[in-house]
Design a protein around this motif. Sequence first.
Motif, short mmCIF file in Angstrom:
data_model
loop_
_atom_site.label_atom_id
_atom_site.label_comp_id
_atom_site.label_asym_id
_atom_site.label_seq_id
_atom_site.Cartn_x
_atom_site.Cartn_y
_atom_site.Cartn_z
N ALA A 31 -6.39 -23.49 82.62
CA ALA A 31 -6.27 -24.08 81.47
C ALA A 31 -4.96 -25.63 81.85
O ALA A 31 -5.21 -26.85 81.10
CB ALA A 31 -5.96 -23.49 79.95
N GLY A 34 -7.24 -27.34 83.89
CA GLY A 34 -7.37 -28.00 83.26
C GLY A 34 -7.04 -29.47 82.71
O GLY A 34 -7.72 -30.95 82.51
N GLN A 222 -12.64 -20.35 77.88
CA GLN A 222 -13.14 -21.33 78.05
C GLN A 222 -12.79 -22.44 77.36
O GLN A 222 -13.28 -23.14 76.70
CB GLN A 222 -14.36 -20.23 77.90
CG GLN A 222 -14.95 -19.31 78.67
CD GLN A 222 -15.67 -19.33 77.97
OE1 GLN A 222 -17.24 -19.14 76.72
NE2 GLN A 222 -16.86 -17.63 78.78
N ARG A 224 -12.75 -26.20 77.88
CA ARG A 224 -13.91 -26.85 78.43
C ARG A 224 -15.05 -26.99 77.41
O ARG A 224 -15.87 -27.41 77.44
CB ARG A 224 -14.68 -27.02 79.54
CG ARG A 224 -13.12 -26.99 80.91
CD ARG A 224 -13.38 -27.42 81.87
NE ARG A 224 -12.82 -27.66 82.37
CZ ARG A 224 -12.07 -28.40 83.85
NH1 ARG A 224 -11.74 -29.30 82.80
NH2 ARG A 224 -11.08 -28.14 84.38
N ASP A 225 -15.40 -25.61 76.77
CA ASP A 225 -16.57 -25.69 75.41
C ASP A 225 -16.41 -25.62 74.61
O ASP A 225 -17.08 -25.82 73.66
CB ASP A 225 -16.82 -23.96 75.59
CG ASP A 225 -17.14 -23.83 77.46
OD1 ASP A 225 -17.34 -22.68 77.71
OD2 ASP A 225 -17.86 -24.67 78.26
N LEU A 230 -10.33 -28.21 74.11
CA LEU A 230 -10.02 -29.90 74.55
C LEU A 230 -9.28 -30.23 74.36
O LEU A 230 -8.57 -31.07 74.87
CB LEU A 230 -11.67 -30.13 75.30
CG LEU A 230 -11.29 -30.64 76.46
CD1 LEU A 230 -10.84 -30.06 77.28
CD2 LEU A 230 -13.31 -31.41 76.30
N LYS A 234 -5.90 -31.89 76.47
CA LYS A 234 -5.66 -33.07 76.77
C LYS A 234 -4.42 -33.98 76.35
O LYS A 234 -3.80 -34.52 77.18
CB LYS A 234 -6.73 -33.88 76.48
CG LYS A 234 -7.99 -33.81 77.03
CD LYS A 234 -8.95 -34.50 76.66
CE LYS A 234 -10.26 -34.24 77.17
NZ LYS A 234 -11.75 -35.21 77.52
#
Length: 248
Positions: A31, A34, A222, A224-225, A230, A234
């Motif tokens: 993460a 990500g 998870q 991104r889901d 997210l 971000k």
Amino acid sequence: MKRPVIGIPCCRWWLKESQFFHLAGEKYIRAAEGAGGLPLLLPALGETTPLEQVLSLVDGLLFTGSPSNIEPHHYGAARVAGDFNDPARDATTLPLIRAAIAAGVPVLGICRGFQEINVAFGGSLYARVHEVDGFADHRDRGETLAEQYAPAHPVSFVPGGVLERLAGGLRAQVNSLHGQGVERLAPALEAEAHAPDGLVEAFRVRDARAFALAVQWHPEWQFRDDPLSLAIFKAFGAACAERQAARA
Ligand SMILES: N[C@@H](CCC(=O)NCCCC(=O)O)C(=O)O
């Protein structure tokens, strides 16, 4: 292009009846990656941690979850016989949290990390939330990881808070894998979300100079889901990139 460095303090566990290992869950590492960062695992050096030098190496810090519990003496509570503690992690993260916030380093806390930030600033925890009248059982259920990290209950965001903005609304469904919870919220912290039973599920550090958010649930799962997960990573990643640019 160089990525902002996201420090991840490790747990220190005795494994295989053989020796201590310093470790972090891979989903946190992924993460952080990500979020656009370069994950950097930080050993649980405890009191010998050179705080200022660590802060000079990172553009943000991610305090992760862990099945271990913060030792109760850090918040004036009695020891729990047979508890799974990690004193080296406590001795590393609690002062590092205070130093990071004072230095304006972006901080994201998740589950145990959320609890560490509360304790680091003088808050306290319920040792077993599910045994306190009026509170639900927030521990995970199920056998598989998918079952354990599945959405478990709603949270209501405080109007005007960071999470309302990131979520684009006042509610979300979150997972739940914790036996402890915020009893007294530290004075420096501003609640951002509550569970239906009133338990504080997220907060921000009110006067922090950079991103400083913590959640009791697991957005790294998870991430991104899930739009909110997210958005959290971000926003954290952007704050880390901002510090990286300012330090360039
Ligand atoms: N031990 C504390 C914090 C619980 C926690 O962090 N759970 C997640 C463990 C697994 C993972 O890292 O995802 C409590 O029980 O409240």
